[in-house]
Design a protein around this motif. Structure first.
Motif, PDB file in Angstrom:
ATOM      1  N   VAL A   1       1.802  30.157   7.427  1.00  0.00           N
ATOM      2  CA  VAL A   1       3.034  30.633   6.794  1.00  0.00           C
ATOM      3  C   VAL A   1       2.879  30.493   5.286  1.00  0.00           C
ATOM      4  N   PHE A   2       3.023  31.609   4.574  1.00  0.00           N
ATOM      5  CA  PHE A   2       3.009  31.601   3.111  1.00  0.00           C
ATOM      6  C   PHE A   2       4.444  31.646   2.598  1.00  0.00           C
ATOM      7  N   GLY A   3       4.671  31.041   1.457  1.00  0.00           N
ATOM      8  CA  GLY A   3       6.000  31.095   0.853  1.00  0.00           C
ATOM      9  C   GLY A   3       6.079  30.211  -0.370  1.00  0.00           C
TER      10      GLY A   3
ATOM     11  N   ARG B   1      10.204  26.158  -2.143  1.00  0.00           N
ATOM     12  CA  ARG B   1      11.611  26.088  -1.749  1.00  0.00           C
ATOM     13  C   ARG B   1      11.821  26.674  -0.365  1.00  0.00           C
ATOM     14  N   HIS B   2      11.145  27.810  -0.082  1.00  0.00           N
ATOM     15  CA  HIS B   2      11.297  28.439   1.227  1.00  0.00           C
ATOM     16  C   HIS B   2      10.593  27.637   2.324  1.00  0.00           C
ATOM     17  N   LEU B   3       9.416  27.140   2.031  1.00  0.00           N
ATOM     18  CA  LEU B   3       8.685  26.364   3.033  1.00  0.00           C
ATOM     19  C   LEU B   3       9.451  25.095   3.420  1.00  0.00           C
ATOM     20  N   ASP B   4      10.151  24.509   2.444  1.00  0.00           N
ATOM     21  CA  ASP B   4      10.915  23.287   2.727  1.00  0.00           C
ATOM     22  C   ASP B   4      12.124  23.550   3.611  1.00  0.00           C
ATOM     23  N   LEU B   5      12.509  24.814   3.767  1.00  0.00           N
ATOM     24  CA  LEU B   5      13.642  25.154   4.633  1.00  0.00           C
ATOM     25  C   LEU B   5      13.252  25.190   6.107  1.00  0.00           C
ATOM     26  N   LEU B   6      11.952  25.178   6.396  1.00  0.00           N
ATOM     27  CA  LEU B   6      11.493  25.275   7.787  1.00  0.00           C
ATOM     28  C   LEU B   6      11.526  23.908   8.460  1.00  0.00           C
ATOM     29  N   PRO B   7      11.934  23.859   9.729  1.00  0.00           N
ATOM     30  CA  PRO B   7      11.951  22.581  10.456  1.00  0.00           C
ATOM     31  C   PRO B   7      10.542  22.190  10.899  1.00  0.00           C
ATOM     32  N   ALA B   8      10.403  20.946  11.313  1.00  0.00           N
ATOM     33  CA  ALA B   8       9.101  20.424  11.734  1.00  0.00           C
ATOM     34  C   ALA B   8       8.565  21.156  12.955  1.00  0.00           C
ATOM     35  N   GLU B   9       9.446  21.745  13.755  1.00  0.00           N
ATOM     36  CA  GLU B   9       8.984  22.432  14.973  1.00  0.00           C
ATOM     37  C   GLU B   9       8.139  23.667  14.670  1.00  0.00           C
TER      38      GLU B   9
ATOM     39  N   ARG C   1       1.198  25.562   6.351  1.00  0.00           N
ATOM     40  CA  ARG C   1       2.078  26.057   5.287  1.00  0.00           C
ATOM     41  C   ARG C   1       1.287  26.150   3.981  1.00  0.00           C
ATOM     42  N   VAL C   2       1.350  27.331   3.369  1.00  0.00           N
ATOM     43  CA  VAL C   2       0.602  27.576   2.132  1.00  0.00           C
ATOM     44  C   VAL C   2       1.563  28.081   1.060  1.00  0.00           C
ATOM     45  N   ALA C   3       1.671  27.366  -0.035  1.00  0.00           N
ATOM     46  CA  ALA C   3       2.541  27.791  -1.138  1.00  0.00           C
ATOM     47  C   ALA C   3       1.867  28.917  -1.914  1.00  0.00           C
TER      48      ALA C   3
ATOM     49  N   LEU D   1       7.175  34.356   3.707  1.00  0.00           N
ATOM     50  CA  LEU D   1       8.604  34.178   3.476  1.00  0.00           C
ATOM     51  C   LEU D   1       8.988  34.726   2.106  1.00  0.00           C
ATOM     52  N   ALA D   2      10.125  35.408   2.050  1.00  0.00           N
ATOM     53  CA  ALA D   2      10.604  35.993   0.798  1.00  0.00           C
ATOM     54  C   ALA D   2      12.108  35.778   0.705  1.00  0.00           C
ATOM     55  N   SER D   3      12.638  35.887  -0.496  1.00  0.00           N
ATOM     56  CA  SER D   3      14.084  35.749  -0.694  1.00  0.00           C
ATOM     57  C   SER D   3      14.803  37.013  -0.253  1.00  0.00           C
ATOM     58  N   GLY D   4      15.827  36.859   0.583  1.00  0.00           N
ATOM     59  CA  GLY D   4      16.706  37.973   0.931  1.00  0.00           C
ATOM     60  C   GLY D   4      15.984  39.174   1.494  1.00  0.00           C
ATOM     61  N   ASP D   5      16.164  40.311   0.830  1.00  0.00           N
ATOM     62  CA  ASP D   5      15.536  41.560   1.261  1.00  0.00           C
ATOM     63  C   ASP D   5      14.207  41.718   0.525  1.00  0.00           C
ATOM     64  N   PRO D   6      13.059  41.568   1.216  1.00  0.00           N
ATOM     65  CA  PRO D   6      11.758  41.632   0.535  1.00  0.00           C
ATOM     66  C   PRO D   6      11.452  42.988  -0.081  1.00  0.00           C
TER      67      PRO D   6
END
Length: 404
Positions: A32-34, A37-45, A50-52, A75-80
């Motif tokens: 998962v790239f992002g 801030r976006h990566l930190d929104l993902l749960p441990a499951e 994860r790649v910034a 991952l992107a903000s809102g509408d990519p």
């Protein structure tokens, strides 16, 4: 190749706001790239690596392509696809290899928060772009939704509005919309005294009614001569309007403004549509400074200045869709180089004031076809207690389209 990259728009509500398709893609993903801030929104499951995003962002393209064929999420903000990185990725990855799952964009959330019909609102972004592009959008009664670059943007825009005669414009900063940190800040342009806002914000501007001295200009060709700082080397308003009509700018096209003077033709070309591009070629150092100043003041800071004298300065430039020659028509090699480089189907327009330059244009018309137009313009000026007509120098306009 099957879809391997899923681009997911995510809002301030994080993982909880994602639909089933987005959650399934995250569950299947190996990487998962992002942004952090976006990566930190993902749960441990979410077990994927994860790649910034790297800096600069362009370094991410080879990283993504190295995983081609494996399940990857970005991952992107809102509408990519609205001022987002999804639109950028489509330049490097085939559309049928991607699945794009948008969330509500910042503009949609902002319009909803303000109660503004989005079709009646200008949607603008200064994220990673010069703030001066907004000068073009300031107009009486205009409503603007602006994706800010950072927390300093609202104060910058307030100053710009005040300088442009829109002191009473109403500004609303919408921070972290849809999240726990959501906040709204309001004020008037000439009294804006708020501290630095959150970096993640959308700025809503109701321009209202400006002062009589506002610097608001139409995007139609023919700005007042006073809109430009110049040293006399200016294609005057009436001639400029007709010249631009012959050039016929279309969205996305590139203009060469050769012998640009103060840059008026290239600037007005770019003001017709946000996607129009222009190169201003000018050898005089003082006029180069005027071009930079005028392009910023009139909302087209992306105009590219080419410092040098034609035809030498034209070497290596991107092929244009249209060319205007305002200076140097009779100089050796200028017309020839411009014509050779012009794209098939492109337009060349050249103006002449002297007899020698006019004779050159007549010869070109005889060889390549096209149209010749002579403009004689007079302005009413005082003569004692009366008025009379004062004629300016007549201008010959040559216009031709390059065949196949």
């Amino acid at each position: 190749m099957a879809q391997w990259l899923t681009v997911i728009g995510i809002g301030e509500d994080g993982y909880g706001g994602l639909g089933a398709n987005a959650r399934d893609a995250l569950a299947r993903a190996g990487t998962v790239f992002g942004g952090k801030r976006h990566l930190d929104l993902l749960p441990a499951e979410v077990a994927a690596k994860r790649v910034a995003w790297p800096g600069p962002f362009s370094d991410a393209y080879p990283m993504l392509l190295a995983l081609r064929g494996q399940p990857v999420v970005a991952l992107a903000s809102g509408d990519p696809m609205h001022f987002g990185m999804g639109a950028t990725l489509t330049r490097y990855i085939e559309r049928d290899e991607m699945l794009i799952l948008p969330a509500p964009s910042s503009f949609s959330l902002g319009a909803a928060a303000m109660g503004w019909p989005i079709q009646d609102t200008q949607l603008l972004s200064v994220h990673g772009r010069p703030t001066e592009t907004l000068f073009r959008a300031f107009a009486p009664g205009a409503r603007l939704l602006i994706l800010s670059n950072d927390g300093d943007t609202p104060a910058q825009v307030a100053r710009m509005l005040s300088e442009s005669g829109f002191q009473s414009a109403h500004l609303t900063v919408l921070e972290h919309m849809g999240g726990d940190s959501e906040r709204r800040i309001e004020g008037v342009a000439d009294a804006w005294n708020h501290a630095r806002c959150a970096d993640l914000n959308v700025l809503a501007v109701d321009c209202g009614i400006p002062a009589s001295s506002s610097r608001s200009h139409s995007t139609l060709a023919g700005l007042p001569d006073e809109a430009f700082e110049h040293d006399g080397q200016l294609t005057k308003r009436d001639i400029r309007a007709v010249t631009l009509a012959h050039l016929g700018p279309l969205p996305g096209e590139l203009l060469w403004d050769v012998g640009a003077g103060c840059g008026s033709i290239g600037i007005e070309w770019m003001r017709t549509h946000p996607a129009c591009r222009a190169l201003a070629v000018e050898a005089n150092e003082k006029r180069q400074g005027l071009i930079v100043h005028n392009s910023r003041a009139l909302g087209v800071p992306d105009l590219k200045l080419v410092r040098g004298e034609a035809p030498g300065a034209l070497t290596g430039l991107a092929a244009p869709d249209a060319i205007f020659i305002g200076g140097g028509v009779s100089d050796d090699g200028v017309m020839q180089t411009c014509w050779k480089t012009l794209k098939p189907g492109g337009r060349l327009v050249a103006n002449a004031v002297t007899i020698q330059s006019e004779m050159m244009l007549v010869r070109w018309r005889d060889t390549y076809g096209g149209e010749l137009t002579k403009l004689n313009v007079s302005h009413a000026q005082p003569l004692g207690s009366f008025d009379t007509w004062r004629a300016v120098l007549p201008v010959t306009i040559y216009s031709v389209r390059k065949s196949g």
